[in-house]
Every structure is written in C-alpha cells, then in structure tokens.
Design a protein around this motif. Structure first.
Motif, mmCIF file in Angstrom:
data_model
loop_
_atom_site.group_PDB
_atom_site.id
_atom_site.type_symbol
_atom_site.label_atom_id
_atom_site.label_comp_id
_atom_site.label_asym_id
_atom_site.label_seq_id
_atom_site.Cartn_x
_atom_site.Cartn_y
_atom_site.Cartn_z
ATOM 1 N N LYS A 77 41.413 24.570 -3.661
ATOM 2 C CA LYS A 77 40.790 25.584 -4.526
ATOM 3 C C LYS A 77 39.428 26.009 -3.984
ATOM 4 O O LYS A 77 38.492 26.326 -4.731
ATOM 5 N N ALA A 78 39.310 26.001 -2.648
ATOM 6 C CA ALA A 78 38.075 26.398 -1.959
ATOM 7 C C ALA A 78 38.437 27.326 -0.809
ATOM 8 O O ALA A 78 39.529 27.241 -0.236
ATOM 9 N N ALA A 79 37.530 28.206 -0.468
ATOM 10 C CA ALA A 79 37.737 29.064 0.695
ATOM 11 C C ALA A 79 37.538 28.241 1.960
ATOM 12 O O ALA A 79 36.712 27.320 2.005
ATOM 13 N N LEU A 80 38.308 28.566 2.999
ATOM 14 C CA LEU A 80 38.176 27.920 4.302
ATOM 15 C C LEU A 80 37.725 28.952 5.328
ATOM 16 O O LEU A 80 38.214 30.102 5.326
ATOM 17 N N VAL A 81 36.810 28.548 6.215
ATOM 18 C CA VAL A 81 36.391 29.417 7.309
ATOM 19 C C VAL A 81 36.310 28.596 8.585
ATOM 20 O O VAL A 81 35.829 27.464 8.597
ATOM 21 N N GLY A 82 36.823 29.155 9.674
ATOM 22 C CA GLY A 82 36.804 28.504 10.976
ATOM 23 C C GLY A 82 37.446 29.431 11.985
ATOM 24 O O GLY A 82 38.139 30.385 11.612
ATOM 25 N N SER A 83 37.249 29.171 13.283
ATOM 26 C CA SER A 83 37.843 30.055 14.293
ATOM 27 C C SER A 83 38.897 29.321 15.109
ATOM 28 O O SER A 83 38.929 28.087 15.165
ATOM 29 N N LEU A 84 39.755 30.115 15.761
ATOM 30 C CA LEU A 84 40.825 29.572 16.589
ATOM 31 C C LEU A 84 41.253 30.607 17.623
ATOM 32 O O LEU A 84 41.035 31.808 17.422
ATOM 33 N N PRO A 85 41.858 30.170 18.736
ATOM 34 C CA PRO A 85 42.413 31.140 19.679
ATOM 35 C C PRO A 85 43.582 31.859 19.015
ATOM 36 O O PRO A 85 44.466 31.217 18.448
ATOM 37 N N PHE A 86 43.582 33.183 19.093
ATOM 38 C CA PHE A 86 44.630 33.959 18.412
ATOM 39 C C PHE A 86 45.136 35.052 19.342
ATOM 40 O O PHE A 86 44.338 35.803 19.925
ATOM 41 N N ASN A 94 38.888 34.957 20.162
ATOM 42 C CA ASN A 94 38.347 33.800 19.446
ATOM 43 C C ASN A 94 38.096 34.308 18.036
ATOM 44 O O ASN A 94 37.056 34.889 17.745
ATOM 45 N N ARG A 95 39.103 34.134 17.183
ATOM 46 C CA ARG A 95 39.116 34.799 15.889
ATOM 47 C C ARG A 95 38.753 33.855 14.749
ATOM 48 O O ARG A 95 39.356 32.794 14.587
ATOM 49 N N LEU A 96 37.772 34.257 13.981
ATOM 50 C CA LEU A 96 37.380 33.530 12.778
ATOM 51 C C LEU A 96 38.168 34.083 11.593
ATOM 52 O O LEU A 96 38.297 35.300 11.432
ATOM 53 N N PHE A 97 38.688 33.165 10.773
ATOM 54 C CA PHE A 97 39.373 33.548 9.545
ATOM 55 C C PHE A 97 38.601 33.020 8.345
ATOM 56 O O PHE A 97 38.124 31.884 8.352
ATOM 57 N N PHE A 98 38.472 33.858 7.342
ATOM 58 C CA PHE A 98 37.894 33.462 6.053
ATOM 59 C C PHE A 98 39.003 33.629 5.022
ATOM 60 O O PHE A 98 39.439 34.748 4.736
ATOM 61 N N ILE A 99 39.493 32.506 4.504
ATOM 62 C CA ILE A 99 40.665 32.526 3.628
ATOM 63 C C ILE A 99 40.309 31.931 2.271
ATOM 64 O O ILE A 99 39.853 30.786 2.169
ATOM 65 N N GLU A 100 40.528 32.714 1.230
ATOM 66 C CA GLU A 100 40.189 32.315 -0.130
ATOM 67 C C GLU A 100 41.379 31.625 -0.820
ATOM 68 O O GLU A 100 42.517 31.776 -0.370
ATOM 69 N N PRO A 101 41.113 30.891 -1.881
ATOM 70 C CA PRO A 101 42.192 30.161 -2.561
ATOM 71 C C PRO A 101 43.335 31.039 -3.053
ATOM 72 O O PRO A 101 44.476 30.583 -3.147
ATOM 73 N N ASP A 102 43.052 32.301 -3.362
ATOM 74 C CA ASP A 102 44.106 33.202 -3.844
ATOM 75 C C ASP A 102 44.871 33.860 -2.697
ATOM 76 O O ASP A 102 45.734 34.719 -2.934
ATOM 77 N N THR A 105 42.448 37.215 2.722
ATOM 78 C CA THR A 105 42.090 36.822 4.080
ATOM 79 C C THR A 105 41.246 37.900 4.758
ATOM 80 O O THR A 105 41.557 39.090 4.679
ATOM 81 N N ALA A 106 40.173 37.473 5.414
ATOM 82 C CA ALA A 106 39.353 38.359 6.238
ATOM 83 C C ALA A 106 39.222 37.735 7.618
ATOM 84 O O ALA A 106 39.369 36.522 7.777
ATOM 85 N N GLN A 107 38.944 38.538 8.618
ATOM 86 C CA GLN A 107 38.852 38.001 9.978
ATOM 87 C C GLN A 107 37.722 38.658 10.763
ATOM 88 O O GLN A 107 37.301 39.770 10.471
ATOM 89 N N TYR A 108 37.245 37.923 11.756
ATOM 90 C CA TYR A 108 36.159 38.388 12.616
ATOM 91 C C TYR A 108 36.409 37.870 14.026
ATOM 92 O O TYR A 108 36.608 36.664 14.225
ATOM 93 N N GLU A 128 33.335 44.409 15.353
ATOM 94 C CA GLU A 128 32.990 44.646 13.954
ATOM 95 C C GLU A 128 32.379 43.401 13.317
ATOM 96 O O GLU A 128 32.917 42.303 13.415
ATOM 97 N N LYS A 129 31.263 43.589 12.640
ATOM 98 C CA LYS A 129 30.627 42.536 11.858
ATOM 99 C C LYS A 129 31.435 42.322 10.576
ATOM 100 O O LYS A 129 32.015 43.269 10.040
ATOM 101 N N LEU A 130 31.494 41.094 10.103
ATOM 102 C CA LEU A 130 32.242 40.795 8.885
ATOM 103 C C LEU A 130 31.293 40.388 7.763
ATOM 104 O O LEU A 130 30.405 39.553 7.956
#
Length: 260
Positions: A77-86, A94-102, A105-108, A128-130
């Motif tokens: 029930k928490a948002a997760l943020v971290g990057s990974l090779p995509f 090197n893509r960062l994902f910001f994923i909310e509990p619902d 999803t946003a990416q940078y 693009e800045k996120l």
C-alpha cells in the motif's frame, strides 16, 4: 491533502545481472516495511546492478520487474520508485518507474548517462523531466549522475521532494554527500538520495550514505549499512520555510531548448 509522507529508503546490496534473485531479495526486505509507509525508494538498476551489458539479461526481465513493482506497491500500500535497464523500440534506457498502490505508473529515462562508464554508448538518454503528484506532495525523481547537473533539477515547478536513486561508488562519496545537501538548499525542497552497498562485478565498492536533507539542508536521515532507513516529510515544513525565506522568488528564469 496529506500533511506528512513517510518514506522508506532501501539501502541494499545488489546481485549482479540477476533480476530474479534481486526480486526475491527485495521481496524479503519489503516484508519488514512499516505498515504506515507511503513511499519506498529502491536504488538505481536495483534488479541488475549498474551493468553496461544489459544484453546479458533477457529483455523481458524489464516488464517482469515492473509487474513485480506493481504487485509490491499493491501489497505494501505504498508507492515504489527505482530504476532498471529497460528495452523498448530497439534501445535500452536506464528507466525509473514510479508506481502507486492503485497501479498508476509514471516513468523517467535518465537524462545524464554516465559517460565515464560508457553508459551513453549503451543506454539512450531521456529528454523529459518527471513530476509526480502523490498524496499531496509534488515529487521530482531522478537518477544518479543527474545529481551533478543543477540546471536539470532546478525547482521551477515548486516541487516538494527531489529524489535520486543511485549506484554511487566509494571514491566519489564526498561529492554525493555534498551535492545532495546542495540540491536541497538551492531548491528549498527535501532531497532524498538512495545508494547501494557492497561491491559489484566490476570491483566497484559502494558504502551507502543514503540520506535525506530538509529544505534548509539539515540532514534528517543517513546510513552506511544495509538497512531500511525511514524519514517523514512535512508539507508544513516546506510551506513555512518558503514563506519565511522567499529565496525561490529570486531564482533565474530560463527555458530548456527543445531536445534537452
């Protein structure tokens, strides 16, 4: 509007180029997350380590790791943020994902690829800045080497929290400490830096120093070992500091050129 945001910084070792093993590892770590946590921040390339050979890992591991993040955001029930090779459209990022509990999803894509390691030759740079609005806070997540470039992170959008996920090695750790504090002060925002610990297959050593600084540059969280570090952000702190010290009103005006 949420008045506080409780954040967990996951300072951990990473298993080289082994997404499945890293997902198993972080699944165990997340079992210990405090139930009132709002945001969980993982290191840069948390599923592989800072590899310049993403082709060593199956391309489908990127989407599989995103699916894992979606599941863990739902469970905690928490948002997760971290990057990974995509891999997408013929290129790695090197893509960062910001994923909310619902599931939102946003990416940078990392803007400043690390030329010293040849990252610019392997990963396509982002443009693009996120900015993410989450629980009443405006967040600006970035990746590692972006920390060295203050123009890119300049707070022209009145964000509340600046986040850096990283694999920042020991020999340059003084720069990491100094720049995190500087980004907080100049942007009058909380500044979060999450680094890894341990050594990678390239013999680079990492000693953590994950930290949080408030809008005045005061350090409110710090660690040099493998652990979960908690910090709570206060909206009132951001608002009251900016109302009392109107430094952002005097910031320079500028525009990014197209393509930057």
């Amino acid at each position: 509007m949420t008045k506080t945001l409780k954040t967990a910084l996951i300072q951990s070792q990473l298993i080289w180029e082994n997404p499945e093993a890293n997902r198993v590892h972080f699944s165990k770590v997340l079992q210990n997350i405090s139930s009132d946590t709002d945001l969980i921040v993982l290191p840069e390339m948390f599923n592989t380590g800072f590899t310049m050979h993403p082709e060593h890992v199956a391309k489908e591991e990127g989407p599989k790791t995103v699916d894992w993040m979606l599941q863990k955001a739902l469970e905690t029930k928490a948002a997760l943020v971290g990057s990974l090779p995509f891999f997408e459209n013929g290129s790695f990022t090197n893509r960062l994902f910001f994923i909310e509990p619902d599931g939102k999803t946003a990416q940078y894509d990392k803007r400043h690829t690390f030329t010293l390691a040849g990252e610019d030759k392997v990963y396509k740079a982002g443009t693009e800045k996120l900015l993410v609005d989450y629980k009443g806070f405006k967040l600006c997540p970035m990746v590692c080497y972006d920390l060295r470039f203050p123009v890119w992170s300049r707070n022209i959008e009145d964000y509340d929290v600046l986040i850096y996920v990283a694999n920042w090695p020991k020999p340059r750790i003084v720069a990491w400490d100094t720049l995190l504090k500087a980004r907080a002060i100049e942007n009058m925002a909380y500044c979060v830096g999450v680094n890894r610990v341990g050594a990678d297959e390239m013999k680079h050593e990492y000693i953590g120093h994950s930290a949080v600084y408030d809008t005045l540059g005061e350090r409110v969280a710090f660690s040099e070992k493998e652990e979960i570090v908690y910090a709570t952000f206060s909206k009132e702190h951001v608002i009251s500091t900016r109302e009392k010290l109107k430094f952002l009103n005097d910031r320079d005006s500028f525009e990014f050129k197209k393509g930057l």
